[in-house]
Design an enzyme around this catalytic site. Sequence first.
Site, PDB file in Angstrom:
ATOM      1  CG  ASN A  34      -0.386   0.068   2.471  1.00 20.06           C
ATOM      2  OD1 ASN A  34       0.496   0.699   2.713  1.00 20.06           O
ATOM      3  ND2 ASN A  34      -0.754  -1.250   3.388  1.00 20.06           N
ATOM      4  N   GLY A  42      -2.503  -9.340   3.785  1.00 21.98           N
ATOM      5  CA  GLY A  42      -2.230 -10.179   2.638  1.00 21.98           C
ATOM      6  C   GLY A  42      -0.936 -10.313   2.179  1.00 21.98           C
ATOM      7  CB  VAL A  43       0.805 -10.753  -0.964  1.00 23.49           C
ATOM      8  CG1 VAL A  43       0.818  -9.530  -1.636  1.00 23.49           C
ATOM      9  CG2 VAL A  43       2.251 -11.334  -1.372  1.00 23.49           C
ATOM     10  CG  ASP A  44       2.561  -4.885   2.548  1.00 24.55           C
ATOM     11  OD1 ASP A  44       3.679  -5.161   2.338  1.00 24.55           O
ATOM     12  OD2 ASP A  44       1.845  -3.990   2.607  1.00 24.55           O
ATOM     13  CB  SER A 132      -5.475  -4.634  -7.592  1.00 22.15           C
ATOM     14  OG  SER A 132      -4.541  -3.516  -7.374  1.00 22.15           O
ATOM     15  CB  THR A 133      -6.633 -10.421  -7.382  1.00 24.44           C
ATOM     16  OG1 THR A 133      -5.617 -10.950  -6.618  1.00 24.44           O
ATOM     17  CG2 THR A 133      -6.073  -9.987  -8.447  1.00 24.44           C
ATOM     18  N   GLY A 134      -6.734  -8.896  -4.155  1.00 25.09           N
ATOM     19  CA  GLY A 134      -7.130  -9.524  -2.634  1.00 25.09           C
ATOM     20  C   GLY A 134      -7.881  -8.397  -1.874  1.00 25.09           C
ATOM     21  CE1 TYR A 136      -5.666  -1.596  -0.948  1.00 25.15           C
ATOM     22  CE2 TYR A 136      -4.206  -1.463  -2.738  1.00 25.15           C
ATOM     23  CZ  TYR A 136      -4.462  -1.207  -1.383  1.00 25.15           C
ATOM     24  OH  TYR A 136      -3.765  -0.176  -0.805  1.00 25.15           O
TER      25      TYR A 136
HETATM   26  P1  ADP Z   1      -4.259  -6.345  -2.417  1.00 27.21           P
HETATM   27  O1  ADP Z   1      -4.257  -5.248  -1.727  1.00 27.21           O
HETATM   28  O2  ADP Z   1      -3.112  -5.636  -3.951  1.00 27.21           O
HETATM   29  O3  ADP Z   1      -5.360  -6.480  -3.181  1.00 27.21           O
HETATM   30  P2  ADP Z   1      -3.394  -8.588  -1.243  1.00 27.21           P
HETATM   31  O4  ADP Z   1      -2.216  -8.938  -0.611  1.00 27.21           O
HETATM   32  O5  ADP Z   1      -4.705  -8.392  -0.390  1.00 27.21           O
HETATM   33  O6  ADP Z   1      -3.027  -7.222  -2.107  1.00 27.21           O
HETATM   34  O7  ADP Z   1      -3.997  -9.658  -2.250  1.00 27.21           O
HETATM   35  C1  ADP Z   1      -3.157  -9.795  -3.584  1.00 27.21           C
HETATM   36  C2  ADP Z   1      -3.172 -11.333  -3.934  1.00 27.21           C
HETATM   37  O8  ADP Z   1      -2.207 -11.848  -3.129  1.00 27.21           O
HETATM   38  C3  ADP Z   1      -4.385 -12.178  -3.603  1.00 27.21           C
HETATM   39  O9  ADP Z   1      -4.788 -12.793  -4.851  1.00 27.21           O
HETATM   40  C4  ADP Z   1      -4.004 -13.010  -2.471  1.00 27.21           C
HETATM   41  O10 ADP Z   1      -4.720 -14.187  -2.462  1.00 27.21           O
HETATM   42  C5  ADP Z   1      -2.498 -13.167  -2.707  1.00 27.21           C
HETATM   43  N1  ADP Z   1      -1.650 -13.552  -1.631  1.00 27.21           N
HETATM   44  C6  ADP Z   1      -1.826 -13.393  -0.535  1.00 27.21           C
HETATM   45  N2  ADP Z   1      -0.780 -14.002   0.165  1.00 27.21           N
HETATM   46  C7  ADP Z   1      -0.025 -14.354  -0.734  1.00 27.21           C
HETATM   47  C8  ADP Z   1       1.476 -15.318  -0.488  1.00 27.21           C
HETATM   48  N3  ADP Z   1       2.057 -15.378   0.321  1.00 27.21           N
HETATM   49  N4  ADP Z   1       1.902 -15.553  -2.103  1.00 27.21           N
HETATM   50  C9  ADP Z   1       1.405 -15.102  -3.067  1.00 27.21           C
HETATM   51  N5  ADP Z   1       0.116 -14.518  -3.206  1.00 27.21           N
HETATM   52  C10 ADP Z   1      -0.505 -14.311  -2.195  1.00 27.21           C
END
Ligand code: ADP
Length: 180
Positions: A34, A42-44, A132-134, A136
């Site tokens: 972000n 999420g991934v962050d 952006s698929t989680g 966001y």
């Molecule tokens: P955003 O805020 O951009 O939507 P998110 O982290 O919420 O970011 O989600 C983005 C994507 O990353 C989603 O499809 C989620 O399922 C995926 N994700 C979450 N954790 C991991 C991980 N450890 N490795 C790969 N993808 C992940």
Amino acid sequence: RQSPPPPPQSHPRITLIRGDITKQHADAIVNAANSSLLGGGGVDGAIHRAGGPEILEACRALRASHYGRGLPTGQAVATTAGRLPAHWVIHTVGPVYSPNDDRSALLTACHTNSLAVADTLGAKTIAFPAISTGIYGWPIADAAHIAIAAITTTATNVKEVRFVLFDDAAYEAFLRATQP
Ligand code: ADP
């Protein structure tokens, strides 16, 4: 003496895998950050937890030196990857999905700007999550088409772009987006 010619650029090979991006052995992994760069869910969150405090320290330094108001949506910037197997984390800020406002150019920019940063690092392999698929909220099929189109139309010295998809639905969507 003449300076050497610029290195040839071409389009990277795209590979898709199901898995956790924090486990990837790649020169760089992309974080769906972000704009605060100071971590999130999420991934962050997963990247900061697995990579340790060095990544957050580097992000704080970037905020202080270059991005006092945060990293703008669509831009990308690199830090150390801390304890992760990758060498660098490229942080990019995806757009929040809106049904009434077409923000796809910003999602494209996340991919092209991340590749441009990878080129400046000399990275040859780079792993992307489904930006952006989680949290966001971007519909996965649409996000997959935008991501694949961005990568296939950008000239770069990166040799392999690996999309690391966290669940079956995301993997299937990216698979369909790569098929003619
Ligand atoms: P955003 O805020 O951009 O939507 P998110 O982290 O919420 O970011 O989600 C983005 C994507 O990353 C989603 O499809 C989620 O399922 C995926 N994700 C979450 N954790 C991991 C991980 N450890 N490795 C790969 N993808 C992940």
